[in-house]
Design an enzyme around this catalytic site. Structure first.
Site, mmCIF file in Angstrom:
data_model
loop_
_atom_site.group_PDB
_atom_site.id
_atom_site.type_symbol
_atom_site.label_atom_id
_atom_site.label_comp_id
_atom_site.label_asym_id
_atom_site.label_seq_id
_atom_site.Cartn_x
_atom_site.Cartn_y
_atom_site.Cartn_z
ATOM 1 N N SER A 1 45.978 47.875 47.088
ATOM 2 C CA SER A 1 44.721 47.117 47.053
ATOM 3 C C SER A 1 44.883 45.603 47.026
ATOM 4 C CB SER A 1 43.879 47.547 45.855
ATOM 5 O OG SER A 1 43.242 48.764 46.146
ATOM 6 N N SER B 1 41.231 47.512 48.016
ATOM 7 C CA SER B 1 39.949 47.308 47.363
ATOM 8 C C SER B 1 39.679 45.847 46.975
ATOM 9 C CB SER B 1 39.868 48.165 46.102
ATOM 10 O OG SER B 1 40.825 47.746 45.142
ATOM 11 N N LYS C 1 39.171 39.150 40.653
ATOM 12 C CA LYS C 1 38.573 40.422 41.051
ATOM 13 C C LYS C 1 37.644 40.899 39.938
ATOM 14 C CE LYS C 1 40.038 44.962 42.923
ATOM 15 N NZ LYS C 1 41.227 45.809 43.224
#
Lengths: 493, 491
Positions: free
Chosen positions: A178, A154, A79
């Protein structure tokens, strides 16, 4: 179940044994990225050269007879809120569009030394604030299972990367769901470890008391293998847990061998979605079916009520923005990142922040600033912290009688772009996942059949602090009992 | 507080008013590395060389508490009779370019040290509200016409100081005047240095003082609106700033107005305090517990261990000297210069306390004193008091002892120093009087007319002649005594 081609544990085994090269594996995954990521947009940055160099180093180590580590040659996506030395780390924000960290995050260091091959940095909602990856300053990520739908967020890019076969596994971060929610929406396993189990050093903070790094994987065994590598004490993170967790790979093996007889499982009434319009009926049914499946596998399953669990959403949307308002203050245009000119320092800072942050980030900074303000602190932030304390106490009481708790992961399957434009509707997506962030307890999402529009449904398992081993044991049983969907990796291609 | 000091301080304001002063002293802790970062804690490096991703607040970095800084802070807490206990790190949020994270990690509701006191040499006891830990900021240099931020062309920021560990010691508003304020800072500084917690250098900014000043009718209990005075860079400025500010308040009250609570800056050149830029809204720091850190809860064992290892405090060290009959002021000087250990050994070796402390105050550099053997030092003072050396000779021998480490007798012999016997000196004085009868008459006459200026001038003339004749070996005090005696006989 995973085909041999895409299982991270199989890749590591083959690469270590010399039956496949890390370079050939990397080339295969990079080829899929160049073929399809133009459409999916899982990545902000593809690290092709770095990946091949790392893979070459792994192959050389294998040839030299050195110990290559448990993730040798495994392609992994990171990420884009985890620092990577020499590779830009953007948080999908204009503010950090060109920022290149001088250091690796602790989790990244551990992956590298375990032989994993980082293939790229994945897209996210700006600064991890969102549940659809629509809030990225660089455009949304598409759900590889249905490109008209969001991958969740996310950590949407990290979920999409694994779902599209761009990497065997990936890392996300989970502040309010997330990792678990995009795992559910993309048909993957996603784990949020106990707060403090994985070092946050090098994870760009959204809400420090809630953020935790964890893996995405096609199956529970792969998730366990990555978990074992990234967990562990780190002196650079003061909230890191000093005690060592047991091996999750061992817990998975034990579960396969011995089953889950006698495991005490609680279906949480308030998070079950029953009678709530916001929950899709297939999702509610999947949660109940998963509980039944565990009972059939030998677990002792009961329903349990945790009244404070529903207050989590409100408490979270005070605490997380409050911490974010302080954590994001440093992006002021002075030292790094975007700078917009201004006639004096204060206007330069204001102009840089106005230009550098998107709407959702600004909304949360304002909410958080307000919640901490003199005269409002007690009514908002203080009260939210008291709710958090009550939740921890209540969950701890429940865990005296239960080893794991179960609920759906997300009220709905992957939705279409723009479907939840109202922030409050979007926030409600996190209702089942938020309690574990507030309590600091571990939780994970496991795919459990298909829901509306033939999109995957995820079921959430929760456990007390440091209770991951029981959680992984239950996950193995759920995985074995999950309805076949035809969505399994390799099945469609 | 002594009676004279009190009356001096009382005269500073118009009748009927008294000052109420509280001080906030920031001291940089003498650690090897910074408060939360592995970067070096050093003064004076090239800009932005003592830095690390953590103290630059780079994205993703996290603070880790420097254990040594906590230990030094506990030493300070114990030396100030504070309660040492569980403390919580808090973020103080405000935007400023020299603060890398745009928040400062400090302590708010629960400081490490609370409720202590400091006894001053004059006897007054000042309450200590708290002594908490925090991190320092960087330094901005505003490049432009005035060097002030408002009209700077651009600014440069040096982050070497950012993240340096600080302790902020907050007194209760119990200080009664500028002299006592200075005494408080000096005593506090001595304690910080004595316990090894800080170098206490005000000129390098490692000790910084802000003063909260208000006034009230003499004898009243109330606390009126205070102003916080910043930018006070020396003890002298501290005294001046307090007096200015207190008088400003009195004037406002006497005009039927009242001061506003605000932060003001001391303008050294203008000799006045000035309001900062007017703030439209009150400062709201939005304090909250820092989620990146865990509370510190020092164990009783650790506190006891630190207490047991505490060196003697300045007060105890002064008492040791005055216990041997030393003058309190001279004892304080010796302690402040860190030479009281040497003085005490010399005195215990039989040297005269007054002479020892005179040398300590005037004739010894702190650096050279390391070389000095206390036994030899005592020997020197004994030679001096037994008139084997004149004070001038003793000073010269002492300098050479520091340089060479030799013993005083050997040095004196090598120089042929022997105090003249009184008869020899008297003969010399008599012959000089004979050779300079005009000057002698003027000296005698000046004594009769009580013309001190003339008398001093003539005395200087004769002393000079004698020193010239003896190559400086005569004892000046003995010469003066002889001259006075003979002048008395002549008149």
């Amino acid at each position: 179940m995973t085909s041999e081609l895409t299982s991270a544990t199989a890749i590591a085994r083959d690469v270590a044994a010399g039956s496949r090269t890390a370079v050939s594996v990397a080339e295969e995954y990079l080829a899929r990225i160049s073929e399809r990521d133009g459409e999916i947009h899982a990545f902000n940055t593809v690290m092709a050269d770095d990946a091949l160099a790392q893979a070459t180093a792994v192959d050389e180590a294998v040839a030299a007879g050195h110990d290559v580590g448990p993730l040798a040659g495994v392609p992994i996506a990171l990420k884009d809120n985890m620092c990577t030395r020499g590779v830009r780390t953007t948080c999908s924000s204009k503010m950090l569009e060109n920022w290149v960290p001088p250091y690796d995050a602790a989790a990244v260091e551990k992956l590298r030394s375990a032989g994993a091959v980082a293939v790229g940095k994945t897209n996210l909602d700006e600064f991890a604030m969102g549940s659809s990856t629509e809030n990225s300053a660089f455009g949304p990520t598409l759900n590889p299972l249905d490109p008209t739908r969001v991958p969740g967020g996310s950590s949407g890019g990290s979920a999409a990367a694994v779902a599209a076969g761009f990497s065997a596994v990936s890392l996300g971060s989970d502040t309010g769901g997330s990792i678990r929610q995009p795992a559910a929406l993309c048909g993957l396993v996603g784990v949020k470890p106990t707060y403090g189990a994985v070092s946050r050093y090098g994870l760009i903070a959204f809400a420090s008391s809630l953020d935790q790094i964890g893996p995405f994987a096609h199956d529970v065994a792969d998730a366990a293998a990555v978990f074992d590598v990234i967990a562990g004490h780190d002196g650079r993170d003061s909230t890191s847990i000093p005690e060592q967790l047991p091996s999750m790979s061992d817990a998975v093996a034990a579960s396969i061998a011995d089953g889950i007889d006698g495991l005490r499982v609680g279906l949480v009434t308030e998070l079950s979605g029953r009678g709530l319009d916001a929950f899709e009926p297939e999702v509610v049914a999947a949660g109940a079916a998963a509980a039944d499946a565990l009972a059939a596998a030998g677990a002792k399953v009961d329903e349990v009520s945790i009244p404070t669990a529903v207050a989590g959403l409100s408490a979270y949307y005070m605490i997380a923005p409050a911490e974010a308002s302080s954590n994001l203050a440093r992006y002021d245009g002075v030292r790094y990142g975007l700078r917009e000119p201004g006639p004096n320092t204060a206007s330069m800072m204001a102009a840089s922040r106005t230009a550098g942050f998107g709407d959702e980030v600004k909304r949360r900074i304002m909410l958080g600033t307000y919640a901490l303000s003199a005269g409002y602190y007690d009514a908002f932030y203080g009260k939210a912290q008291r709710i958090r304390t009550l939740m921890i106490q209540e969950f701890d009481r429940v865990y005296a009688d239960f080893d794991v708790l179960i609920s759906p992961t997300s009220p709905c399957v992957a939705f279409e772009f723009g479907a939840k434009a109202d922030p409050l509707t979007m926030y409600y997506n996190d209702v089942c996942t938020i309690p574990s962030n507030l309590t600091g307890h571990p939780a994970m999402s496991i795919p459990f059949g298909l829901g509306a529009h033939s999109m995957p449904v995820g079921v959430q398992l929760m456990a007390p602090a440091m209770g991951e081993a029981d959680m992984f044991r239950a996950a193995v049983a759920l995985e074995a009992a999950a309805p076949q969907t035809g969505r399994e990796p390799g099945a469609s291609s | 507080m002594t009676a004279t000091q009190r009356s001096t301080e009382e005269d500073l304001l118009p009748d009927g008013w008294e000052m109420v002063i509280g001080l906030e002293v920031h001291a940089e802790l003498a650690t090897r590395t910074k408060m939360f970062s592995p970067a070096a804690n050093e003064f004076g490096g090239e800009p932005n060389t003592n830095i690390h991703p953590v103290c630059l607040g780079l994205p993703g970095t996290l603070p880790v508490v420097n254990r040594k800084a906590v230990e030094l802070s506990i030493r300070i807490g114990l030396a100030l009779d504070c309660t040492v206990g569980r403390c919580v790190w808090a973020r103080k949020n405000y935007f400023y370019p020299d603060m890398p994270k745009d928040y400062q990690i400090s302590q708010y509701d629960l400081p490490l040290n609370s409720d202590g006191q400091l006894e001053l040499p004059s006897g007054a006891v000042i309450g200590i509200e708290r002594a908490h830990m925090e991190e320092d900021t960087g330094k901005s240099t505003h490049v432009g016409e005035s060097g002030r931020i408002h009209d700077a062309g651009y600014s440069l920021v040096d982050y070497n100081r950012a993240g340096v560990p600080l302790i902020e010691i907050v007194s209760r508003p119990e200080i009664t005047g500028p002299e006592q304020a200075k005494e408080y800072v000096e005593e506090l500084r001595s304690i910080l240095v004595a316990v090894g917690a800080s170098d206490g250098k005000m000129e390098e900014g490692s000790l910084r003082v802000d003063a909260n000043v208000s006034v009230r009718p003499t004898g009243a209990e109330e606390l009126r609106t205070r102003c916080e005075i910043k930018n006070v860079n020396s003890l002298r400025s501290l005294g001046r700033a307090i007096i200015f500010e207190a008088r400003r308040h009195v004037q406002l009250y006497e005009n039927g107005e009242a001061p506003r609570q605000e932060t003001r800056h001391w303008d050294e050149e203008g000799g006045r305090t000035r309001a900062g830029r007017s703030k439209e809204e009150a400062e709201d720091y939005r304090y909250f517990a820092d989620p990146d850190l865990v509370p510190i809860d020092p164990s009783q064992e650790w506190i006891d261990e630190i207490r047991a290892a505490l060196p003697a405090l300045p007060k105890d060290r002064r008492d040791a000297l005055t216990g041997h009959g030393a003058d309190p002021a001279a004892a304080a000087t010796a302690v402040n210069r860190g030479l009281d250990g040497l003085a005490l050994s010399a005195i215990e070796n039989g040297a005269d306390a007054e002479r020892v402390l005179t040398h300590i105050a005037h004739n010894l550099a702190v650096d050279g004193a390391d070389n000095l053997d206390a036994g030899n030092f005592a020997e020197l003072v004994k030679m001096e008091t037994s008139n084997a050396l004149t004070s001038t000779q003793a000073k010269q021998v002492l300098a050479e002892m520091v340089e060479t480490g030799n013993d005083p007798a050997a040095i004196a012999t090598a120089h042929g120093f022997e105090a003249m016997d009184t008869g020899e000196l008297e003969a010399l004085v008599d012959s000089l009087i004979a050779d300079h009868s005009d000057e002698w008459q003027r000296f005698v006459a000046a004594g009769q007319a009580d013309d001190q200026k003339e008398r001093k001038k003539m005395q200087g003339f004769f002393t000079g002649q004698i020193m010239k004749a003896t190559k400086g070996q005569a004892d000046g005090a003995a010469v003066n005594k002889l001259l006075s005696t003979k002048a008395g006989q002549a008149s």
